[in-house]
Write an enzyme that holds these catalytic residues in place. Structure first.
Site, short mmCIF file in Angstrom:
data_model
loop_
_atom_site.label_atom_id
_atom_site.label_comp_id
_atom_site.label_asym_id
_atom_site.label_seq_id
_atom_site.Cartn_x
_atom_site.Cartn_y
_atom_site.Cartn_z
CD GLU A 75 -2.88 1.06 2.23
OE1 GLU A 75 -3.34 -0.19 3.53
OE2 GLU A 75 -3.67 1.64 2.11
CG ASP A 76 1.74 2.63 3.47
OD1 ASP A 76 0.56 3.21 2.30
OD2 ASP A 76 2.33 2.35 4.41
#
Ligand code: MN
Length: 490
Positions: A75-76
């Site tokens: 996600e990051d």
């Protein structure tokens, strides 16, 4: 937090664990999150490290801890799931992908709450390991909540209390549940929290600790004489549960007596019952406050004997008696069920009938709102245990009646229910059952079907559905009869 601390923790409970895998996951996460910072100002890698450490504390195995280290990578960072799959294999990629999916919820308000609750439940029914990683992630985020803006902080605290906490309770993971509750309480009601902290931790705890150690010594001497090995500890309620009790019962702090209990750990369940006998011979028991969760465990598997006695100066004193295994179960719930399986693989194999119920519920109720409603009715609520004359145990929600019981046994028994014997005495079909009641339904084979008025008091969705279905069917039959009557007149 360092990776060495995590490795030491895992090696401690399972020496042959795959340490190389954990090091590899750590090195990759360091590279992926390089340069990123948390709002606390720390390097980002501290968050996955703490998440992994919380998992290691729950005795999770190496693949779960590795997934904990990697959980925010897709996600990051620029590294996505296929990379994780290539480097770490299918299973770890599945865990990381599922955790990522859980956090992607775009709904707002009430809708958001329902959707995330549903997602959590389905993920849980599919693979409990995902929920444990999500719990560890959330617990660490809560610990650093003060760095977030007020509004976001409130939202996360509320969401945790509404969704995570009940699920942790359902899974029996008290170790996580109480920590989450107290942090959320501190953020949502800072004044009440501080006030209670002062009253309880500062003013009351010392006095209580002295009382507990006196009672513990007296019991310890008696157990020594009988040569029962034992460990006795004081157990204090945490602040949120005290606050809840004050709210529910409209009482002031000084009127809440059961803020502590004595926990007695003895080797076998046989010793538990002997210890109970010793306690009852030392102090007079309060008859209404005895619970045998060894013979009748809670739905999440919790086992212990609970009894409240009139201790020194008539002070209500609760004892919880259990074996070391029961204690482990009480702390970690389903996570206490990690079982070693070939080589260094564990498996989470709790016997949770409701994971099946959740999947069935989802199949029959694709609409989120009805799914959540039924879930809350049947699974979230506290349960009681009721026995058939043959000694079979049926689990019912609090407030259930003999009609709920009848339908739990069999739909036909519900449909033909005429009367009831509760503990061998004639009872009413709408009366509320109590834990351990022995219930015998009297049926009338000639009875056409259920009484629609039962809908006013039944609690389980199974009973409601059966009664409605019958009413629906008989309405159709009446309609058909009316139709043929009309045809006849024509
Ligand atoms: Mn995270």
């Amino acid at each position: 937090m360092t990776i060495e601390q995590i490795i030491a923790k895992i090696a401690d409970h399972y020496p042959p664990a795959d340490i190389a895998l954990i090091k590899k996951a750590y090195n990759f996460a360091v590279k992926a999150h390089d340069g990123q910072k948390r709002l606390t100002g720390e390097p980002y890698i501290q968050h996955p490290l703490h998440t992994a450490f919380i998992l290691a504390q729950l005795n999770a195995d190496a693949p779960i801890v590795a997934a904990g280290l990697l959980h925010d990578v897709p996600e990051d960072t620029k590294y996505k799931l296929p990379t994780i799959k290539k480097l770490f294999g299918e299973d770890i990629a599945f865990l990381v992908g599922s955790v990522t999916k859980l956090s992607l919820i775009s709904y707002r308000g009430q809708e958001r709450y329902r959707e995330s609750l549903k997602k959590m439940f389905l993920a849980m029914a599919k693979d409990l390991r995902v929920i444990l990683i999500k719990f560890a992630d959330r617990l660490h985020n809560l610990r650093t909540l003060e760095y977030l803006p007020e509004e976001k902080r409130q939202r996360i605290a509320r969401e945790t209390l509404e969704i995570y906490v009940p699920i942790a309770g359902l899974l029996g993971i008290w170790h996580l549940k109480w920590q989450m509750e107290d942090i959320c309480f501190r953020h949502l009601h800072p004044h009440e929290y501080q006030e209670l902290l002062q009253k309880y931790e500062v003013e009351k705890k010392l006095e209580l600790a002295q009382y507990i150690s006196r009672a513990g010594r007296e019991l310890g001497t008696a157990l020594d004489e009988l040569k029962i090995n034992h460990e006795i500890n004081g157990r204090f309620k945490h602040l949120y549960s005290i606050w809840q009790k004050m709210n529910n019962k409209q009482r002031k702090f000084d009127e809440i007596y059961d803020v502590f209990a004595l926990r007695v750990i003895v080797p076998t369940s046989d010793d538990c019952y002997r210890t109970l006998g010793v306690i009852h011979s030392l102090w007079k028991p309060n008859n209404n406050r005895f619970k045998d969760y060894i013979a009748l465990p809670k739905p999440n598997g919790y086992q212990s004997l609970h009894t409240t006695v009139f201790g020194e100066e008539g002070r209500a004193t609760e004892f919880q008696i259990r074996t070391p295994q029961m204690h482990e179960q009480a702390q970690y719930g389903v996570a206490a069920y990690w079982n070693y399986k070939e080589g260094n693989k564990y498996q989470l194999t709790p016997n949770l009938h409701w994971t099946q119920e959740i999947l069935a519920l989802q199949k029959d109720n694709p609409d989120t709102q009805t799914f959540i409603q039924k879930l809350q009715l049947d699974i979230f609520n506290d349960h009681l245990f009721v026995l058939t004359p043959r000694g079979d145990v049926h689990e019912l929600p609090l407030g259930a009646t003999p009609i709920d019981f009848a339908y739990a046994v069999h739909t036909e028994i519900g449909n033909k229910a005429k009367g009831v014997l509760i503990n061998n005495k004639i009872g009413r079909l709408d009366e509320i059952l109590h834990n351990n009641d022995l219930v015998e339904i009297i049926i009338d084979k000639k009875q056409a079907g259920p009484d629609l008025a039962w809908l006013k008091f039944v609690k389980t969705s199974k009973a409601k559905a059966a009664i409605r279905q019958y009413a629906h069917r008989s309405a159709l039959v009446r309609l058909a009869k009316l139709q043929s009557l009309r045809d006849w007149w024509k």
